[in-house]
Motif scaffolding. Structure first.
Motif, mmCIF file in Angstrom:
data_model
loop_
_atom_site.group_PDB
_atom_site.id
_atom_site.type_symbol
_atom_site.label_atom_id
_atom_site.label_comp_id
_atom_site.label_asym_id
_atom_site.label_seq_id
_atom_site.Cartn_x
_atom_site.Cartn_y
_atom_site.Cartn_z
ATOM 1 N N GLY A 109 0.816 -1.211 0.000
ATOM 2 C CA GLY A 109 0.000 0.000 0.000
ATOM 3 C C GLY A 109 0.844 1.253 0.000
ATOM 4 O O GLY A 109 0.496 2.257 -0.630
ATOM 5 N N LEU A 110 1.968 1.218 0.708
ATOM 6 C CA LEU A 110 2.868 2.374 0.728
ATOM 7 C C LEU A 110 3.323 2.717 -0.673
ATOM 8 O O LEU A 110 3.291 3.888 -1.088
ATOM 9 N N TYR A 111 3.731 1.712 -1.459
ATOM 10 C CA TYR A 111 4.268 2.006 -2.780
ATOM 11 C C TYR A 111 3.189 2.191 -3.833
ATOM 12 O O TYR A 111 3.447 2.837 -4.855
ATOM 13 N N ARG A 112 1.986 1.702 -3.597
ATOM 14 C CA ARG A 112 0.890 2.103 -4.499
ATOM 15 C C ARG A 112 0.684 3.607 -4.408
ATOM 16 O O ARG A 112 0.429 4.278 -5.411
ATOM 17 N N GLU A 113 0.833 4.131 -3.201
ATOM 18 C CA GLU A 113 0.672 5.573 -2.998
ATOM 19 C C GLU A 113 1.893 6.344 -3.491
ATOM 20 O O GLU A 113 1.759 7.315 -4.258
ATOM 21 N N LEU A 114 3.089 5.929 -3.087
ATOM 22 C CA LEU A 114 4.291 6.674 -3.439
ATOM 23 C C LEU A 114 4.578 6.648 -4.937
ATOM 24 O O LEU A 114 5.023 7.645 -5.506
ATOM 25 N N LEU A 115 4.339 5.514 -5.569
ATOM 26 C CA LEU A 115 4.668 5.362 -6.987
ATOM 27 C C LEU A 115 3.489 5.656 -7.889
ATOM 28 O O LEU A 115 3.587 5.500 -9.110
ATOM 29 N N VAL A 163 12.230 1.095 -1.728
ATOM 30 C CA VAL A 163 12.614 1.636 -3.029
ATOM 31 C C VAL A 163 13.110 3.067 -2.854
ATOM 32 O O VAL A 163 12.406 3.915 -2.317
ATOM 33 N N ARG A 164 14.332 3.327 -3.276
ATOM 34 C CA ARG A 164 14.958 4.656 -3.186
ATOM 35 C C ARG A 164 14.830 5.235 -1.779
ATOM 36 O O ARG A 164 14.375 6.356 -1.569
ATOM 37 N N TYR A 165 15.281 4.457 -0.819
ATOM 38 C CA TYR A 165 15.181 4.847 0.585
ATOM 39 C C TYR A 165 16.353 5.747 0.958
ATOM 40 O O TYR A 165 17.518 5.366 0.831
ATOM 41 N N GLN A 170 15.707 7.740 -11.269
ATOM 42 C CA GLN A 170 15.428 9.136 -10.957
ATOM 43 C C GLN A 170 13.998 9.543 -11.315
ATOM 44 O O GLN A 170 13.527 10.598 -10.894
ATOM 45 N N ALA A 171 13.303 8.692 -12.066
ATOM 46 C CA ALA A 171 11.887 8.944 -12.345
ATOM 47 C C ALA A 171 11.001 8.581 -11.163
ATOM 48 O O ALA A 171 9.808 8.908 -11.153
#
Length: 455
Positions: free
Chosen positions: A41-47, A314-316, A63-64
């Motif tokens: 859920g975190l990465y559905r939101e962040l990405l 991801v990209r932490y 970088q995208a």
């Protein structure tokens, strides 16, 4: 008889040209991203606003994607439920999680992470790679001195020792005198400790344990968990106190993998050792721009764990600031070599001047090596204080050779040196030897008190 052992844990990746390693990693990340979006859920939101399939012919395509901040992970954890006790970044059912880990909580509320069997195996492999680079081998008997199994440096470190095939002697949690005695009785050849506890053990080594009648077999020491081992004074204290010649620095990040960087026999910075599972970027902490891994560059390390199931990353942004020492090495490893120079979380601002507490410590221990112990304490008036308009209060331990009558003059000399070299004013209190607390885990340079002592 000790058998010959290979030079590398993973010779294929450790000696492959770094650009080729990054291209391979980009392919792994491209494959992993769809599942990360679907399960977390975190990465559905962040990405959500990022390209669904960013071009990842190399790592520049990252970088995208947005950065992941500790605040994002903490907010996701706060949205926990019975089905997802680890919150919105729990990306697998609870039944698939075989272990939970906790960050140390040294920079705020602890964060919790889950490991599947696959994740646990991946952690053990990367950590074993780090220990191997730092010189541990199957014939070693390793004194593991981190007391808490649940923290990142607890059970995962132990799994890494066992993965190598070394004999694990988990002595963390025992009183110091028992640790020193049991290390002799168990014929320990190596130990792992935080840098500050390594210093403390070095001070006790000659006085405790000899009554066992067992001569020391200790030959290798690995220290990490906090910056400092790049200082010659600290290295000399540990090597001389423990009577060893093999001292290596190691580093990791509990939010990603607890041990990923290890110093080889060249003693010129720590190699990255988790390339099979994690990609790294170096960024300008102010702008977020990606910097090249080039000797002399400084920046913040960013991690992407592309081989992690339970709690992806991801990209932490690690907030760890590093100096790149080199990008090649006589040992044959091709990964960048770094020294950690501090954390954003610890940075102080004196009248608009940024300063790392580690920089203050390094200057004091280098310039006054004969007069002070390599431990000091920087005081803040509140936990959230960053800015200082008045001189920064510092406690410094005197060496036993310095008479108490000399403390005031020594303090003034330290104040003058810091002001001249760093343009920062400090107020130094010199304290007797052994007066600053030392623990078996991390010792922060920063502490909080309601008001500075009168002088």
């Amino acid at each position: 008889m000790v058998r010959d052992t290979p030079s590398y844990w993973n010779a294929e990746l450790e000696t492959l040209a770094w650009a080729e390693v990054e291209r391979w990693q980009a392919q792994q990340i491209a494959r992993a991203l769809p599942a990360i979006r679907a399960r977390s859920g975190l990465y559905r939101e962040l990405l959500g606003a990022a390209p669904a399939d960013p071009a990842l012919s190399d790592l520049s395509g990252l970088q995208a994607l947005p950065f992941t901040l500790k605040e994002h992970v903490r907010a996701a954890q706060d949205r926990a439920s019975d089905e997802q006790p680890l919150g919105d970044n729990q990306a697998v059912p609870l039944v698939d999680i075989v272990q939970t880990l906790s960050s140390s909580g040294t920079t705020g509320k602890p964060l919790y992470y889950g490991l599947t069997r696959h994740d646990s195996d991946m952690f053990a492999d990367a950590i074993a790679n780090t220990w191997y680079t730092a010189g541990l081998r199957p014939h070693d008997v390793v004194a593991h001195l981190v007391a808490l199994p649940m923290v990142a440096g607890g059970l995962p470190y132990a799994d890494g020792f066992r993965r190598i095939g070394a004999t694990l002697a988990w002595l963390g949690g025992f009183p110091t005198d028992r640790i020193l005695r049991e290390m002799r009785r168990l014929r320990c050849t190596a130990l792992l400790a935080t840098t500050s506890f390594g210093l403390y053990l070095a001070e006790q080594w000659a006085s405790v344990g000899q009554e066992t009648g067992v001569p020391s077999r200790l030959a290798k020491v690995l220290c990490g968990g906090e910056p400092g081992l790049n200082q010659p004074t600290i290295r000399e204290r540990i090597t001389q106190g423990l009577g060893i010649g093999h001292l290596r620095e190691v580093m990791g990040l509990g939010d990603v993998i607890p041990a990923m960087w290890g110093e080889c026999e060249a003693h010129e910075g720590m190699h990255f050792n988790a390339q099979k599972h994690v990609a790294i970027e170096l960024i300008d902490p102010a702008t977020g721009d990606v910097l090249p891994w080039a000797a002399g560059a400084t920046g913040e390390i960013v991690y992407t764990a592309f081989n992690r199931e339970a709690t992806p990353m991801v990209r932490y942004r690690s907030r760890d600031h590093a100096l790149v020492v080199g990008v090649d090495c006589a040992c044959g490893r091709t990964s960048p070599r770094i020294r950690c120079i501090g954390r954003t979380d610890d940075m102080l601002i004196y009248k608009g001047m940024n300063v790392f507490p580690t920089a203050i410590r390094d200057l004091v221990t280098a310039r006054f090596a004969a007069d002070v112990e390599p431990m000091l304490r920087i005081w803040k008036e509140s936990a959230d204080q960053v800015r200082f308009d008045d001189p920064i209060a510092i406690d410094v331990e005197a060496s036993p050779s310095v008479a108490a009558a000399q403390y005031a003059g020594l303090g003034q000399a330290i104040e003058s040196e810091i002001r001249n070299q760093m343009q920062v004013r400090v107020r130094v209190t010199v304290t007797p030897p052994g007066s600053l607390p030392k623990s078996a885990y991390k010792n922060s340079l920063l502490a909080v008190r309601s008001a500075p002592p009168a002088r």
